[in-house]
Design a protein around this motif. Structure first.
Motif, PDB file in Angstrom:
ATOM      1  N   LEU A  17       0.867  -1.260   0.107  1.00  0.00           N
ATOM      2  CA  LEU A  17      -0.105  -0.077   0.165  1.00  0.00           C
ATOM      3  C   LEU A  17       0.916   1.259  -0.001  1.00  0.00           C
ATOM      4  O   LEU A  17       0.640   2.224  -0.843  1.00  0.00           O
ATOM      5  N   LEU A  18       1.910   1.310   0.860  1.00  0.00           N
ATOM      6  CA  LEU A  18       2.758   2.533   0.852  1.00  0.00           C
ATOM      7  C   LEU A  18       3.510   2.470  -0.448  1.00  0.00           C
ATOM      8  O   LEU A  18       3.581   3.609  -1.027  1.00  0.00           O
ATOM      9  N   ALA A  19       3.694   1.485  -1.228  1.00  0.00           N
ATOM     10  CA  ALA A  19       4.420   1.362  -2.446  1.00  0.00           C
ATOM     11  C   ALA A  19       3.731   2.202  -3.290  1.00  0.00           C
ATOM     12  O   ALA A  19       3.962   3.011  -4.434  1.00  0.00           O
ATOM     13  N   GLY A  20       2.140   1.899  -3.574  1.00  0.00           N
ATOM     14  CA  GLY A  20       1.141   2.586  -4.300  1.00  0.00           C
ATOM     15  C   GLY A  20       1.000   3.975  -4.082  1.00  0.00           C
ATOM     16  O   GLY A  20       0.909   4.468  -4.871  1.00  0.00           O
ATOM     17  N   LEU A  21       0.911   4.304  -2.821  1.00  0.00           N
ATOM     18  CA  LEU A  21       0.816   5.429  -2.229  1.00  0.00           C
ATOM     19  C   LEU A  21       2.179   6.568  -2.780  1.00  0.00           C
ATOM     20  O   LEU A  21       1.995   7.518  -3.402  1.00  0.00           O
ATOM     21  N   GLY A  22       3.377   5.807  -2.590  1.00  0.00           N
ATOM     22  CA  GLY A  22       4.417   6.621  -3.085  1.00  0.00           C
ATOM     23  C   GLY A  22       4.709   6.682  -4.686  1.00  0.00           C
ATOM     24  O   GLY A  22       5.026   7.768  -4.952  1.00  0.00           O
ATOM     25  N   TRP A  24       2.166   7.103  -6.600  1.00  0.00           N
ATOM     26  CA  TRP A  24       1.150   8.114  -6.860  1.00  0.00           C
ATOM     27  C   TRP A  24       1.707   9.374  -6.544  1.00  0.00           C
ATOM     28  O   TRP A  24       1.788  10.316  -7.437  1.00  0.00           O
ATOM     29  N   LEU A  25       2.315   9.377  -5.242  1.00  0.00           N
ATOM     30  CA  LEU A  25       3.010  10.850  -5.090  1.00  0.00           C
ATOM     31  C   LEU A  25       4.035  10.954  -5.918  1.00  0.00           C
ATOM     32  O   LEU A  25       4.448  12.411  -6.389  1.00  0.00           O
ATOM     33  N   GLN A  29       4.545  14.374  -8.296  1.00  0.00           N
ATOM     34  CA  GLN A  29       5.454  15.445  -7.978  1.00  0.00           C
ATOM     35  C   GLN A  29       6.484  15.617  -9.293  1.00  0.00           C
ATOM     36  O   GLN A  29       6.754  16.524  -9.855  1.00  0.00           O
ATOM     37  N   THR A  30       6.663  14.452 -10.021  1.00  0.00           N
ATOM     38  CA  THR A  30       7.606  14.529 -11.182  1.00  0.00           C
ATOM     39  C   THR A  30       7.032  14.532 -12.647  1.00  0.00           C
ATOM     40  O   THR A  30       7.644  14.357 -13.544  1.00  0.00           O
ATOM     41  N   GLY A  31       5.460  14.057 -12.681  1.00  0.00           N
ATOM     42  CA  GLY A  31       4.710  13.805 -13.744  1.00  0.00           C
ATOM     43  C   GLY A  31       4.891  12.200 -14.364  1.00  0.00           C
ATOM     44  O   GLY A  31       4.385  12.175 -15.192  1.00  0.00           O
ATOM     45  N   ARG A  32       5.841  11.671 -13.809  1.00  0.00           N
ATOM     46  CA  ARG A  32       5.857  10.151 -14.279  1.00  0.00           C
ATOM     47  C   ARG A  32       6.458   9.318 -13.383  1.00  0.00           C
ATOM     48  O   ARG A  32       7.009   9.968 -12.595  1.00  0.00           O
ATOM     49  N   LEU A  33       6.261   8.061 -13.610  1.00  0.00           N
ATOM     50  CA  LEU A  33       7.004   7.034 -12.739  1.00  0.00           C
ATOM     51  C   LEU A  33       7.926   6.381 -13.737  1.00  0.00           C
ATOM     52  O   LEU A  33       7.819   5.728 -14.340  1.00  0.00           O
ATOM     53  N   ASP A  34       9.349   6.383 -13.111  1.00  0.00           N
ATOM     54  CA  ASP A  34      10.331   5.757 -13.982  1.00  0.00           C
ATOM     55  C   ASP A  34      10.535   4.376 -13.440  1.00  0.00           C
ATOM     56  O   ASP A  34      11.225   4.330 -12.253  1.00  0.00           O
ATOM     57  N   ILE A  35       9.889   3.461 -14.076  1.00  0.00           N
ATOM     58  CA  ILE A  35      10.056   2.385 -13.891  1.00  0.00           C
ATOM     59  C   ILE A  35      11.470   1.616 -14.359  1.00  0.00           C
ATOM     60  O   ILE A  35      11.871   0.499 -13.806  1.00  0.00           O
ATOM     61  N   ARG A  36      12.058   2.349 -15.112  1.00  0.00           N
ATOM     62  CA  ARG A  36      13.440   1.722 -15.686  1.00  0.00           C
ATOM     63  C   ARG A  36      14.634   1.895 -14.335  1.00  0.00           C
ATOM     64  O   ARG A  36      15.350   1.043 -14.258  1.00  0.00           O
ATOM     65  N   TYR A  37      14.587   3.122 -13.913  1.00  0.00           N
ATOM     66  CA  TYR A  37      15.289   3.805 -12.678  1.00  0.00           C
ATOM     67  C   TYR A  37      14.663   4.228 -11.487  1.00  0.00           C
ATOM     68  O   TYR A  37      14.759   5.396 -11.190  1.00  0.00           O
ATOM     69  N   ARG A  51       9.133  11.302   1.825  1.00  0.00           N
ATOM     70  CA  ARG A  51       8.779  10.542   3.202  1.00  0.00           C
ATOM     71  C   ARG A  51       8.027   9.412   3.102  1.00  0.00           C
ATOM     72  O   ARG A  51       8.636   8.406   3.927  1.00  0.00           O
ATOM     73  N   VAL A  52       7.204   9.305   2.218  1.00  0.00           N
ATOM     74  CA  VAL A  52       6.384   8.021   2.078  1.00  0.00           C
ATOM     75  C   VAL A  52       7.508   6.923   1.525  1.00  0.00           C
ATOM     76  O   VAL A  52       7.319   5.840   1.984  1.00  0.00           O
ATOM     77  N   ASN A  53       8.310   7.477   0.572  1.00  0.00           N
ATOM     78  CA  ASN A  53       9.359   6.364   0.254  1.00  0.00           C
ATOM     79  C   ASN A  53      10.162   5.972   1.067  1.00  0.00           C
ATOM     80  O   ASN A  53      10.440   4.589   1.336  1.00  0.00           O
ATOM     81  N   ALA A  54      10.630   6.899   2.039  1.00  0.00           N
ATOM     82  CA  ALA A  54      11.419   6.402   3.024  1.00  0.00           C
ATOM     83  C   ALA A  54      10.710   5.380   4.114  1.00  0.00           C
ATOM     84  O   ALA A  54      11.414   4.711   4.646  1.00  0.00           O
ATOM     85  N   ALA A  55       9.526   5.851   4.498  1.00  0.00           N
ATOM     86  CA  ALA A  55       8.637   4.966   5.267  1.00  0.00           C
ATOM     87  C   ALA A  55       8.405   3.760   4.813  1.00  0.00           C
ATOM     88  O   ALA A  55       8.512   2.788   5.487  1.00  0.00           O
TER      89      ALA A  55
END
Length: 132
Positions: A17-22, A24-25, A29-37, A51-55
């Motif tokens: 769930l945190l991964a999903g929230l992270g 989305w956030l 913030q960046t306009g995209r999710l970089d699944i390569r890096y 902070r969600v990523n760190a949590a």
């Protein structure tokens, strides 16, 4: 399956769930999710996304400690009814920890982290009293 084992499953699910929230956030913030890096992208995050990523990272790390504590108690013969309370306490502490981390409540984050560690130590102490 015992309540403490279900708590391990809940803790794993919470991490996703945190991964999903992270994710989305991060997208917000960046306009995209970089699944390569994704780890490289995570380093550039700020604010709530960081902070969600760190949590989430912390939640994966502490999961090992909790799961080992549950297995130690189980293998030592601690009754499921007794191991349930510290396991529930751990889950409650992780929910509060992630909320405190997300909303930058620094002193409370530390307090609830220590409560989670206490729950793990409680399981190990119960194991010691049953196996010795």
């Amino acid at each position: 399956m015992t309540p403490a084992f279900w708590c391990i499953v809940i803790a794993i699910f919470m991490n996703y769930l945190l991964a999903g929230l992270g994710g989305w956030l991060t997208t917000q913030q960046t306009g995209r999710l970089d699944i390569r890096y994704p780890r490289l992208q995570a380093q550039s995050l700020t604010g709530m996304a960081a902070r969600v990523n760190a949590a989430q990272a912390n939640s994966w790390e502490i999961l090992t400690v909790f799961a080992c504590s549950v297995f130690i108690a189980h293998l030592a013969g601690v009754p499921a009814s007794q191991s349930a309370l510290p396991a529930y306490l751990f889950i409650a502490s992780r929910i509060l920890y992630c909320a405190c981390y997300t909303f930058n409540l620094i002193p409370w984050r530390t307090v609830v982290f220590v409560v989670g560690i206490f729950a793990c130590l409680w399981l190990i102490k119960m194991a010691a009293s049953y196996s010795g």
